[in-house]
Scaffold this active site. Structure first.
Site, PDB file in Angstrom:
ATOM      1  N   HIS A 196       0.815  -1.221   0.000  1.00 20.09           N
ATOM      2  CA  HIS A 196       0.000   0.000   0.000  1.00 20.09           C
ATOM      3  C   HIS A 196       0.847   1.269   0.000  1.00 20.09           C
ATOM      4  O   HIS A 196       0.349   2.339  -0.363  1.00 20.09           O
ATOM      5  CB  HIS A 196      -0.952   0.010   1.195  1.00 20.09           C
ATOM      6  CG  HIS A 196      -2.262  -0.668   0.933  1.00 20.09           C
ATOM      7  ND1 HIS A 196      -3.284  -0.058   0.232  1.00 20.09           N
ATOM      8  CD2 HIS A 196      -2.729  -1.890   1.272  1.00 20.09           C
ATOM      9  CE1 HIS A 196      -4.316  -0.875   0.155  1.00 20.09           C
ATOM     10  NE2 HIS A 196      -4.007  -1.999   0.773  1.00 20.09           N
ATOM     11  N   ASP A 202      -8.064  -1.034  -2.153  1.00 24.06           N
ATOM     12  CA  ASP A 202      -9.121  -1.820  -1.523  1.00 24.06           C
ATOM     13  C   ASP A 202     -10.441  -1.300  -2.065  1.00 24.06           C
ATOM     14  O   ASP A 202     -10.727  -0.093  -1.973  1.00 24.06           O
ATOM     15  CB  ASP A 202      -9.073  -1.666  -0.001  1.00 24.06           C
ATOM     16  CG  ASP A 202      -7.784  -2.210   0.589  1.00 24.06           C
ATOM     17  OD1 ASP A 202      -7.251  -3.182   0.039  1.00 24.06           O
ATOM     18  OD2 ASP A 202      -7.308  -1.662   1.598  1.00 24.06           O
ATOM     19  N   GLU A 251      -7.958 -11.694   0.635  1.00 17.88           N
ATOM     20  CA  GLU A 251      -8.839 -10.532   0.811  1.00 17.88           C
ATOM     21  C   GLU A 251      -9.615 -10.258  -0.486  1.00 17.88           C
ATOM     22  O   GLU A 251      -9.010  -9.875  -1.496  1.00 17.88           O
ATOM     23  CB  GLU A 251      -8.027  -9.282   1.172  1.00 17.88           C
ATOM     24  CG  GLU A 251      -7.288  -9.390   2.494  1.00 17.88           C
ATOM     25  CD  GLU A 251      -6.494  -8.141   2.823  1.00 17.88           C
ATOM     26  OE1 GLU A 251      -6.102  -7.985   3.992  1.00 17.88           O
ATOM     27  OE2 GLU A 251      -6.237  -7.308   1.912  1.00 17.88           O
ATOM     28  N   HIS A 278      -8.853  -6.601  -1.931  1.00 15.98           N
ATOM     29  CA  HIS A 278      -7.514  -6.062  -2.190  1.00 15.98           C
ATOM     30  C   HIS A 278      -7.017  -6.453  -3.584  1.00 15.98           C
ATOM     31  O   HIS A 278      -6.931  -7.630  -3.917  1.00 15.98           O
ATOM     32  CB  HIS A 278      -6.527  -6.587  -1.138  1.00 15.98           C
ATOM     33  CG  HIS A 278      -5.121  -6.082  -1.332  1.00 15.98           C
ATOM     34  ND1 HIS A 278      -4.543  -5.146  -0.504  1.00 15.98           N
ATOM     35  CD2 HIS A 278      -4.182  -6.380  -2.272  1.00 15.98           C
ATOM     36  CE1 HIS A 278      -3.309  -4.900  -0.918  1.00 15.98           C
ATOM     37  NE2 HIS A 278      -3.077  -5.640  -1.997  1.00 15.98           N
TER      38      HIS A 278
END
EC number: 3.4.13.22
Length: 251
Positions: A138, A145, A209, A212
């Site tokens: 990130h 996200d 996730e 993500h």
């Protein structure tokens, strides 16, 4: 079956030791804010609204990431929109997320040894790193996200909330249900839709996730078998830093 309804494959987690040695040839692609972006993209900086210390009231991504988000959003059926919940993070925010989840897991997940706990933790929050050779995803501006919402801004049911750390947060988790009920069937279709349009736009997905996705960074390069990454650590300069840079460049 069209590409929007493709089954999400159950893929392994990234091999982070391999991810972190992928060379980075920085593209100098700048960070851009999403606050001025119009439909079909929405921006909702989730960590800011949750009161995470140091979280920004704006979502930032690399410019080429924005173009791919546009592409994904335009692939969605009428009435469904793409919502960006987080993008580039300052290092202190990454540190806070990592430390907080580590504390929660250490306190409540006593069945795992330290190695197992750290591996589980890394499925949801990367260790904070501004190492130019191996930054947290990130911190590069290449990770996003995202979720889906309707035209009124109501989030669609994705099976779990953003940042849930249960088994059901894995992208392919609901694919394991052999006889889904009505709600589970809706979740399966929503996840397939999000997953499909993001991959069609050039992103890769973190298997643990559903929300993500990566482009341009080392995680993306590993997932898509690229020989190098395009994004290293990204910086958002303060006003004073920009003025200083301008002044020193004139000397």
């Amino acid at each position: 079956m069209n590409f929007l309804s493709q089954t999400i494959a159950n893929k392994p987690d990234p091999n982070w030791s391999q991810v972190q040695v992928i060379p980075i040839i920085e593209s100098q692609d700048p960070l851009v804010p999403l606050g001025l972006v119009n439909s079909p993209l929405r921006s909702y900086p989730a960590y800011f609204h949750q009161g995470v210390p140091g979280a920004l009231n704006e979502c930032y991504v690399r410019r080429s990431v924005l173009f791919r988000l546009y592409k994904a959003a335009r692939l969605l059926p009428t009435g469904i929109e793409l919502v960006v919940l987080d993008g580039w993070r300052p290092l202190p925010v990454q540190q806070y997320l990592y430390d907080t989840l580590h504390t929660v897991m250490t306190t409540h997940d006593t069945q795992q040894n330290e190695t197992e706990l750290l591996a589980h933790l890394r499925q949801f929050v990367s260790p904070p790193s501004d190492n130019p050779a191996a930054p947290s995803p990130h911190l590069t501006g290449g990770s996003v996200d995202v979720a889906l919402c309707d035209v009124e801004g109501l989030l669609l049911d994705m099976g779990t909330e953003f940042d849930d750390i249960s088994f059901w947060s894995a992208s392919a988790a609901f694919e394991t249900i052999t006889k889904p009920n009505a709600r589970e069937s809706e979740v399966i279709e929503n996840r397939r839709l999000l997953h499909s349009v993001m991959l069609q736009a050039g992103f890769s997905n973190l298997p643990s996730e559903w929300w993500h996705f990566d482009y341009g960074n080392q995680a993306w390069a590993w997932a898509t078998q690229q020989s190098q990454a395009q994004f290293g650590v990204a910086e958002r300069l303060t006003l004073a830093q920009r003025w200083l840079k301008s002044v020193t460049s004139e000397v």
